[in-house]
Design a protein around this motif. Structure first.
Motif, PDB file in Angstrom:
ATOM      1  N   PHE A 188       0.898  -1.124  -0.081  1.00 36.45           N
ATOM      2  CA  PHE A 188      -0.226   0.015  -0.084  1.00 36.45           C
ATOM      3  C   PHE A 188       0.841   1.185   0.072  1.00 36.45           C
ATOM      4  CE2 PHE A 188      -2.156  -3.523   1.982  1.00 36.45           C
ATOM      5  CZ  PHE A 188      -3.504  -3.321   1.494  1.00 36.45           C
ATOM      6  N   SER A 189       0.448   2.239  -0.939  1.00 36.68           N
ATOM      7  CA  SER A 189       1.114   3.579  -0.998  1.00 36.68           C
ATOM      8  C   SER A 189       0.013   4.631  -0.881  1.00 36.68           C
ATOM      9  CB  SER A 189       1.897   3.610  -2.057  1.00 36.68           C
ATOM     10  OG  SER A 189       2.475   4.952  -2.138  1.00 36.68           O
ATOM     11  N   GLY A 190       0.501   5.699  -0.215  1.00 37.01           N
ATOM     12  CA  GLY A 190      -0.300   6.788  -0.312  1.00 37.01           C
ATOM     13  C   GLY A 190      -0.423   7.845  -1.474  1.00 37.01           C
ATOM     14  N   CYS A 191       0.731   7.647  -2.439  1.00 43.98           N
ATOM     15  CA  CYS A 191       0.864   8.407  -3.656  1.00 43.98           C
ATOM     16  C   CYS A 191       1.451   7.835  -4.652  1.00 43.98           C
ATOM     17  CB  CYS A 191       1.547   9.798  -3.044  1.00 43.98           C
ATOM     18  SG  CYS A 191       3.291   9.194  -2.781  1.00 43.98           S
ATOM     19  N   ASN A 192       2.121   6.576  -4.810  1.00 44.87           N
ATOM     20  CA  ASN A 192       2.713   6.249  -5.978  1.00 44.87           C
ATOM     21  C   ASN A 192       2.033   4.884  -6.322  1.00 44.87           C
ATOM     22  OD1 ASN A 192       4.848   7.888  -4.326  1.00 44.87           O
ATOM     23  ND2 ASN A 192       5.419   7.609  -6.559  1.00 44.87           N
ATOM     24  N   GLU A 193       2.114   4.633  -7.547  1.00 51.66           N
ATOM     25  CA  GLU A 193       1.382   3.100  -7.970  1.00 51.66           C
ATOM     26  C   GLU A 193       2.616   2.250  -7.610  1.00 51.66           C
ATOM     27  OE1 GLU A 193      -1.041   2.320  -9.408  1.00 51.66           O
ATOM     28  OE2 GLU A 193      -2.306   3.933 -10.317  1.00 51.66           O
ATOM     29  N   LEU A 194       2.006   1.115  -7.468  1.00 56.35           N
ATOM     30  CA  LEU A 194       3.114   0.003  -7.061  1.00 56.35           C
ATOM     31  C   LEU A 194       2.819  -1.247  -7.764  1.00 56.35           C
ATOM     32  CD1 LEU A 194       1.592  -1.252  -4.510  1.00 56.35           C
ATOM     33  CD2 LEU A 194       2.766   0.508  -3.322  1.00 56.35           C
ATOM     34  N   GLY A 195       3.622  -2.399  -7.558  1.00 58.36           N
ATOM     35  CA  GLY A 195       3.348  -3.627  -7.860  1.00 58.36           C
ATOM     36  C   GLY A 195       4.125  -4.483  -7.040  1.00 58.36           C
ATOM     37  N   VAL A 196       3.714  -5.622  -6.562  1.00 58.77           N
ATOM     38  CA  VAL A 196       4.131  -6.545  -5.669  1.00 58.77           C
ATOM     39  C   VAL A 196       4.156  -8.050  -6.403  1.00 58.77           C
ATOM     40  CG1 VAL A 196       2.261  -7.054  -4.172  1.00 58.77           C
ATOM     41  CG2 VAL A 196       4.603  -7.241  -3.429  1.00 58.77           C
ATOM     42  N   ASP A 197       5.055  -8.544  -6.326  1.00 56.09           N
ATOM     43  CA  ASP A 197       5.139 -10.148  -6.767  1.00 56.09           C
ATOM     44  C   ASP A 197       5.840 -10.851  -5.678  1.00 56.09           C
ATOM     45  OD1 ASP A 197       3.836 -11.832  -8.778  1.00 56.09           O
ATOM     46  OD2 ASP A 197       5.864 -12.436  -9.033  1.00 56.09           O
ATOM     47  N   ILE A 198       5.483 -12.258  -5.535  1.00 51.35           N
ATOM     48  CA  ILE A 198       5.987 -13.376  -4.419  1.00 51.35           C
ATOM     49  C   ILE A 198       5.828 -14.643  -5.622  1.00 51.35           C
ATOM     50  CG2 ILE A 198       5.813 -12.091  -2.565  1.00 51.35           C
ATOM     51  CD1 ILE A 198       3.385 -14.238  -1.939  1.00 51.35           C
ATOM     52  N   GLU A 199       7.064 -15.438  -5.369  1.00 48.32           N
ATOM     53  CA  GLU A 199       6.748 -16.766  -5.941  1.00 48.32           C
ATOM     54  C   GLU A 199       7.755 -17.750  -4.980  1.00 48.32           C
ATOM     55  OE1 GLU A 199       5.384 -17.963  -8.530  1.00 48.32           O
ATOM     56  OE2 GLU A 199       4.939 -16.011  -9.608  1.00 48.32           O
ATOM     57  N   ARG A 200       7.049 -18.957  -4.926  1.00 44.69           N
ATOM     58  CA  ARG A 200       7.586 -19.957  -4.177  1.00 44.69           C
ATOM     59  C   ARG A 200       8.791 -20.259  -5.095  1.00 44.69           C
ATOM     60  NH1 ARG A 200       6.177 -20.162   1.061  1.00 44.69           N
ATOM     61  NH2 ARG A 200       4.185 -20.117   1.314  1.00 44.69           N
ATOM     62  N   VAL A 201      10.022 -20.962  -4.061  1.00 47.06           N
ATOM     63  CA  VAL A 201      11.247 -21.141  -4.909  1.00 47.06           C
ATOM     64  C   VAL A 201      10.903 -22.817  -5.161  1.00 47.06           C
ATOM     65  CG1 VAL A 201      13.574 -21.865  -4.453  1.00 47.06           C
ATOM     66  CG2 VAL A 201      12.777 -19.695  -3.623  1.00 47.06           C
ATOM     67  N   LYS A 202      11.219 -23.007  -6.393  1.00 43.88           N
ATOM     68  CA  LYS A 202      10.734 -24.354  -6.891  1.00 43.88           C
ATOM     69  C   LYS A 202      11.585 -24.667  -7.987  1.00 43.88           C
ATOM     70  CE  LYS A 202       7.088 -22.093  -9.763  1.00 43.88           C
ATOM     71  NZ  LYS A 202       5.728 -22.051  -9.743  1.00 43.88           N
ATOM     72  N   PRO A 203      11.645 -26.296  -8.380  1.00 44.83           N
ATOM     73  CA  PRO A 203      12.575 -26.155  -9.491  1.00 44.83           C
ATOM     74  C   PRO A 203      12.063 -25.916 -10.811  1.00 44.83           C
ATOM     75  CG  PRO A 203      12.231 -28.293  -8.293  1.00 44.83           C
ATOM     76  CD  PRO A 203      11.312 -27.205  -7.809  1.00 44.83           C
ATOM     77  N   VAL A 204      12.921 -25.298 -11.581  1.00 41.72           N
ATOM     78  CA  VAL A 204      12.331 -24.931 -13.000  1.00 41.72           C
ATOM     79  C   VAL A 204      13.628 -25.191 -14.034  1.00 41.72           C
ATOM     80  CG1 VAL A 204      11.918 -22.478 -14.223  1.00 41.72           C
ATOM     81  CG2 VAL A 204      11.711 -22.580 -11.754  1.00 41.72           C
ATOM     82  N   PRO A 205      13.370 -26.371 -14.399  1.00 34.69           N
ATOM     83  CA  PRO A 205      14.460 -27.223 -15.203  1.00 34.69           C
ATOM     84  C   PRO A 205      14.589 -26.536 -16.536  1.00 34.69           C
ATOM     85  CG  PRO A 205      12.786 -28.684 -14.248  1.00 34.69           C
ATOM     86  CD  PRO A 205      12.272 -27.540 -13.932  1.00 34.69           C
ATOM     87  N   GLU A 206      13.728 -25.786 -17.125  1.00 36.39           N
ATOM     88  CA  GLU A 206      13.879 -25.009 -18.549  1.00 36.39           C
ATOM     89  C   GLU A 206      14.255 -23.654 -18.140  1.00 36.39           C
ATOM     90  OE1 GLU A 206      10.772 -25.385 -16.593  1.00 36.39           O
ATOM     91  OE2 GLU A 206      10.088 -26.947 -17.945  1.00 36.39           O
ATOM     92  N   ALA A 207      14.838 -23.197 -17.112  1.00 31.75           N
ATOM     93  CA  ALA A 207      15.054 -21.886 -16.519  1.00 31.75           C
ATOM     94  C   ALA A 207      15.883 -21.060 -17.507  1.00 31.75           C
ATOM     95  CB  ALA A 207      15.854 -21.640 -15.195  1.00 31.75           C
ATOM     96  N   VAL A 208      17.168 -21.518 -18.103  1.00 32.52           N
ATOM     97  CA  VAL A 208      17.793 -21.016 -19.122  1.00 32.52           C
ATOM     98  C   VAL A 208      17.191 -20.803 -20.406  1.00 32.52           C
ATOM     99  CG1 VAL A 208      20.056 -21.112 -20.398  1.00 32.52           C
ATOM    100  CG2 VAL A 208      20.067 -21.798 -18.062  1.00 32.52           C
ATOM    101  N   GLU A 209      16.458 -21.859 -20.869  1.00 33.57           N
ATOM    102  CA  GLU A 209      15.547 -21.668 -22.202  1.00 33.57           C
ATOM    103  C   GLU A 209      14.527 -20.612 -21.810  1.00 33.57           C
ATOM    104  OE1 GLU A 209      12.459 -24.406 -24.821  1.00 33.57           O
ATOM    105  OE2 GLU A 209      13.743 -25.158 -23.079  1.00 33.57           O
ATOM    106  N   ILE A 210      13.760 -20.262 -20.774  1.00 37.54           N
ATOM    107  CA  ILE A 210      12.874 -19.420 -20.745  1.00 37.54           C
ATOM    108  C   ILE A 210      13.565 -18.125 -20.673  1.00 37.54           C
ATOM    109  CG2 ILE A 210      11.083 -18.524 -19.137  1.00 37.54           C
ATOM    110  CD1 ILE A 210      10.641 -21.294 -18.267  1.00 37.54           C
ATOM    111  N   ALA A 211      14.639 -17.942 -19.993  1.00 35.91           N
ATOM    112  CA  ALA A 211      15.315 -16.766 -20.099  1.00 35.91           C
ATOM    113  C   ALA A 211      15.821 -16.251 -21.229  1.00 35.91           C
ATOM    114  CB  ALA A 211      16.399 -16.742 -19.022  1.00 35.91           C
TER     115      ALA A 211
END
Length: 290
Positions: A159-182
């Motif tokens: 929450f902010s009183g004057c600025n647009e913001l975004g928040v994101d969270i992700e569980r740490v989990k295996p991402v075998p195709e990490a480099v390919e997606i990157a």
């Protein structure tokens, strides 16, 4: 301007201070941080939370951002809480056939409504959302900006009183195709940085880049309609020598073209989760503090 409404001692905010600087790309900002606190409230404590709220914990000045988190580990959603939700929210929940996902969706929407009600001084059921062209919820004329993210049984709301913001969270989990997606979605420097390590460390690096991107596109209100490969996230440690994690948690700046410049701060909501907060700041000296 300040928004000062009620709060509860069992729920805390994440607090930190950072001075922003730099031009384009990601720029490390060397300002010191005060203590950072992020604690939980259980969903079953929400009624106590509303009843025992203290005004001081819901004050937002121009240089304050609050982050709250909640956890829902159960399958049941109290029927009495449904009255707090709109018909639209209940309709969206009815489309979820998985009982656990439905329970969490309802829990987190009630949580968001309760938190917003504390900031704007209304009942949770009186919070009225509007949505931008990309589906991001807003409060119209109310001078408060917010964003919600959840992963598994955990949700955080900023929450902010004057600025647009975004928040994101992700569980740490295996991402075998990490480099390919990157290669398809991230910049070259990010892809090299992710590919330089293996196993869990690679997956964590990938997810760090991912949550930062998600937070940024949520802050500007476009969501994933803005291609993730249209901008670069250059974490400070990507350019360091033999300093793999030494810059973790420091604020830095991300530019999305010439129109948007965001301050970004990573945080760890719990031991198995990564998070990022992006703030679309209006002034170059914008700071976040408790």
């Amino acid at each position: 301007m300040k928004h000062c409404l009620r709060t509860n001692p069992s729920v805390y905010v994440m607090q930190y201070k950072t001075e922003l600087g730099g031009e384009s790309g990601a720029v490390s900002v060397p300002s010191p941080f005060p203590e950072l606190r992020l604690k939980s409230v259980a969903f079953e404590d929400l009624s106590v939370f509303l009843a025992s709220a203290r005004r001081a914990d819901f004050c937002l000045s121009e240089k304050i951002v609050h982050i709250w988190k909640i956890r829902n580990e159960g399958l049941r959603f109290p029927a009495g809480q449904l009255a707090l939700l709109s018909e639209d929210e209940k309709g969206r929940a009815s489309l979820l056939t998985n009982t656990l996902l439905k329970s969490r969706f309802l829990t987190f929407r009630v949580f968001l409504r309760c938190m917003l009600s504390m900031y704007i001084g209304s009942g949770p059921q009186e919070v009225c959302f509007s949505y931008n062209d990309y589906g991001k919820p807003e409060l119209g004329s109310k001078n408060i900006f917010f964003n919600l993210s959840h992963s598994g049984d955990l949700a955080v709301a900023a929450f902010s009183g004057c600025n647009e913001l975004g928040v994101d969270i992700e569980r740490v989990k295996p991402v075998p195709e990490a480099v390919e997606i990157a290669r398809n979605l991230f910049s070259r420097i990010e892809t090299r940085w992710i590919g330089a390590v293996n196993g869990m460390e690679r997956w964590k690096r990938f997810l760090r880049c991912w949550v930062i991107r998600e937070a940024c596109v949520k802050a500007i209100g476009t969501g994933l309609s803005m291609p993730l490969n249209s901008f670069e996230v250059c974490l400070p440690e990507m350019t360091g020598i033999n300093q793999p994690e030494s810059f973790y948690g420091r604020p830095f700046v991300v530019s999305l073209g010439t129109a948007h410049r965001l301050s970004v701060r990573e945080f760890i909501p719990d031991d198995s989760c990564l998070g990022a907060l992006a703030v679309l700041h209006k002034h170059p000296d914008f700071s976040l503090l408790h």
